[in-house]
Scaffold this active site. Structure first.
Site, short mmCIF file in Angstrom:
data_model
loop_
_atom_site.label_atom_id
_atom_site.label_comp_id
_atom_site.label_asym_id
_atom_site.label_seq_id
_atom_site.Cartn_x
_atom_site.Cartn_y
_atom_site.Cartn_z
N SER A 138 -3.55 -2.16 -29.62
CA SER A 138 -4.47 -2.46 -30.80
C SER A 138 -3.54 -3.36 -31.83
O SER A 138 -2.36 -3.22 -31.79
CB SER A 138 -4.83 -1.24 -31.49
OG SER A 138 -5.26 -1.47 -32.77
N TYR A 151 -2.96 6.62 -35.29
CA TYR A 151 -3.45 6.03 -34.48
C TYR A 151 -2.53 4.67 -34.19
O TYR A 151 -2.32 4.24 -33.17
CB TYR A 151 -4.77 5.49 -34.91
CG TYR A 151 -5.27 4.67 -34.03
CD1 TYR A 151 -6.01 4.94 -32.88
CD2 TYR A 151 -5.61 3.21 -34.58
CE1 TYR A 151 -6.63 3.93 -31.97
CE2 TYR A 151 -6.19 2.22 -33.73
CZ TYR A 151 -6.66 2.74 -32.34
OH TYR A 151 -7.03 1.64 -31.69
N1 LIG Z 1 -13.08 -0.90 -31.33
C1 LIG Z 1 -11.85 -1.21 -31.79
O1 LIG Z 1 -11.96 -2.00 -32.93
C2 LIG Z 1 -10.67 -1.13 -30.87
C3 LIG Z 1 -10.48 -0.42 -30.02
N2 LIG Z 1 -9.28 -0.39 -29.31
C4 LIG Z 1 -8.81 0.55 -28.17
O2 LIG Z 1 -9.91 0.40 -27.12
C5 LIG Z 1 -9.94 1.56 -26.37
C6 LIG Z 1 -11.51 1.79 -26.23
O3 LIG Z 1 -12.23 1.65 -27.52
P1 LIG Z 1 -13.59 1.28 -27.58
O4 LIG Z 1 -14.06 0.87 -26.39
O5 LIG Z 1 -13.70 0.63 -28.78
O6 LIG Z 1 -14.26 2.87 -28.21
P2 LIG Z 1 -15.63 3.83 -27.70
O7 LIG Z 1 -15.45 5.00 -28.77
O8 LIG Z 1 -16.82 2.91 -27.41
O9 LIG Z 1 -15.15 4.17 -26.26
C7 LIG Z 1 -13.85 4.96 -26.06
C8 LIG Z 1 -13.71 5.61 -24.45
O10 LIG Z 1 -12.78 6.27 -24.32
C9 LIG Z 1 -13.30 7.49 -23.73
N3 LIG Z 1 -12.49 8.83 -24.29
C10 LIG Z 1 -12.22 9.20 -25.28
N4 LIG Z 1 -11.37 10.33 -25.21
C11 LIG Z 1 -11.12 10.56 -23.70
C12 LIG Z 1 -10.72 11.58 -23.31
N5 LIG Z 1 -9.78 12.50 -23.74
N6 LIG Z 1 -10.66 11.48 -21.94
C13 LIG Z 1 -11.27 10.45 -21.18
N7 LIG Z 1 -12.05 9.65 -21.84
C14 LIG Z 1 -11.82 9.68 -23.28
C15 LIG Z 1 -14.46 7.85 -24.36
O11 LIG Z 1 -15.45 8.34 -23.23
P3 LIG Z 1 -15.97 9.95 -23.32
O12 LIG Z 1 -16.13 10.34 -24.80
O13 LIG Z 1 -17.13 9.81 -22.58
O14 LIG Z 1 -14.76 10.61 -22.80
C16 LIG Z 1 -15.28 6.55 -24.21
O15 LIG Z 1 -15.69 5.89 -22.94
C17 LIG Z 1 -9.48 2.64 -27.10
O16 LIG Z 1 -8.21 2.74 -26.87
C18 LIG Z 1 -9.36 2.25 -28.52
O17 LIG Z 1 -8.13 2.85 -29.23
C19 LIG Z 1 -8.16 -1.09 -29.45
C20 LIG Z 1 -8.43 -2.23 -30.80
C21 LIG Z 1 -9.61 -2.13 -31.26
O1 LIG Z 2 -7.91 -0.27 -32.95
C1 LIG Z 2 -8.75 -0.71 -33.75
C2 LIG Z 2 -8.70 -2.13 -34.38
S1 LIG Z 2 -8.28 -1.43 -36.18
O2 LIG Z 2 -9.52 -0.32 -36.70
O3 LIG Z 2 -7.23 -0.88 -36.10
O4 LIG Z 2 -8.16 -2.73 -36.93
#
Ligand SMILES: NC(=O)C1=CN([C@@H]2O[C@H](COP(=O)(O)OP(=O)(O)OC[C@H]3O[C@@H](n4cnc5c(N)ncnc54)[C@H](OP(=O)(O)O)[C@@H]3O)[C@@H](O)[C@H]2O)C=CC1
Ligand SMILES: O=CCS(=O)(=O)O
Length: 253
Positions: A138, A151
């Site tokens: 991120s 985070y």
């Molecule tokens: N959206 C944003 O602004 C950004 C996101 N990210 C990163 O990208 C990744 C995906 O995020 P995003 O798609 O936005 O978020 P979402 O919340 O839409 O998706 C997160 C996914 O992670 C899974 N997950 C969470 N905890 C667990 C666990 N303990 N075991 C297995 N699966 C898990 C959830 O599935 P379930 O709950 O079914 O287990 C879900 O499918 C993350 O690592 C996030 O930190 C990075 C930068 C920016």
């Molecule tokens: O990883 C997620 C993006 S932000 O909230 O840190 O800008």
């Protein structure tokens, strides 16, 4: 047929990546905790490509090892691992955060990612030329901001772990990338605010965040680069997001 294992495929980037790789004919191994969402995804995508879904909490190292060591031959060798499962919690300042929320982020974003990587490495090494590990970092791993606390630190771990893996995998052909997005509209903020739909909508309102499909496109690009190319870190922001100035604490006027 190449195959990809995606963690966190039930939402956001992971789900969009499953759809993007399916479009290109890749076999899919999709994981997440929510069984009903995995079932829906399997129903949708198995008309296009072979799909294996595994309900899995990445924090559970025994379950991760058992699931990955038991993958059916039809889905092997593995071409790509997308370490995407992750979350942010508690946007409040550190001094107001429950310790449990810090532990959950460390257990998921660091321990979970390490669990899956350790179990998957032998499978990637069997088909190493052009294989990839794509880790979701991120911008928060590079740039500090209030409320980023554990985070951001967990995503800094993702960056350094990715670079260190590159060192160890030199000569094997396996690529490693830290893909570091900025603001993207998914369920991320709903999770971060523990279900506050209004706060989530407010964050994305009146601007143009990245969409899950934008990140899926980058993941597919990284996984299909010519095998002699490794992009070490790819940081992506929406055009309408940038850094802010340093904050200064001043005496009252
Ligand atoms: N959206 C944003 O602004 C950004 C996101 N990210 C990163 O990208 C990744 C995906 O995020 P995003 O798609 O936005 O978020 P979402 O919340 O839409 O998706 C997160 C996914 O992670 C899974 N997950 C969470 N905890 C667990 C666990 N303990 N075991 C297995 N699966 C898990 C959830 O599935 P379930 O709950 O079914 O287990 C879900 O499918 C993350 O690592 C996030 O930190 C990075 C930068 C920016
Ligand atoms: O990883 C997620 C993006 S932000 O909230 O840190 O800008």
């Amino acid at each position: 047929m190449p195959s990809v294992l995606i963690t966190g495929a039930t939402s956001g980037f992971g789900k969009a990546a499953a759809q993007r790789f399916a479009k290109a004919g890749w076999s899919l191994i999709l994981t997440g905790r929510r069984q009903e969402r995995l079932d829906a995804l399997e129903k949708e995508l198995s008309q296009q490509v072979p799909v294996l879904t595994i309900a899995l909490d990445v924090r559970d190292s025994d379950a991760v090892t058992a699931a990955i060591s038991g993958l059916p031959e039809a889905f092997l060798p593995l071409t790509c691992l997308i370490n995407n499962a992750g979350l942010a919690l508690a946007p409040e300042p550190s001094q107001k955060v429950a310790l449990e929320d810090w532990h959950t982020m460390i257990d998921t974003n660091i321990t979970g990612l390490v669990n899956v990587t350790h179990a998957t490495l032998p499978l990637l090494l069997k088909n190493s030329e052009g294989a990839s590990i794509l880790n979701l970092g991120s911008v928060a791993g590079q740039w500090p901001y209030p409320g980023g606390h554990v985070y951001g630190a967990s995503k800094a771990f993702v960056q350094q772990f990715s670079y260190n893996l590159r060192c160890d995998l030199l000569g094997t052909g396996v690529r490693v990338t830290d893909l570091a997005p900025g603001m993207a509209e998914t369920e991320f903020t709903l999770v971060r605010t523990k279900g506050n739909q209004e706060a989530s909508e407010a964050l994305y309102r009146g601007t143009t965040p990245l969409q899950a499909e934008d990140i899926a496109e980058q993941l597919f690009y990284l996984a299909t680069l010519p095998p002699h190319i490794n992009i070490n870190r790819l940081e992506i922001m929406p055009v309408r997001q940038a850094w802010s100035a340093f904050a200064i604490d001043r005496d009252p006027a």
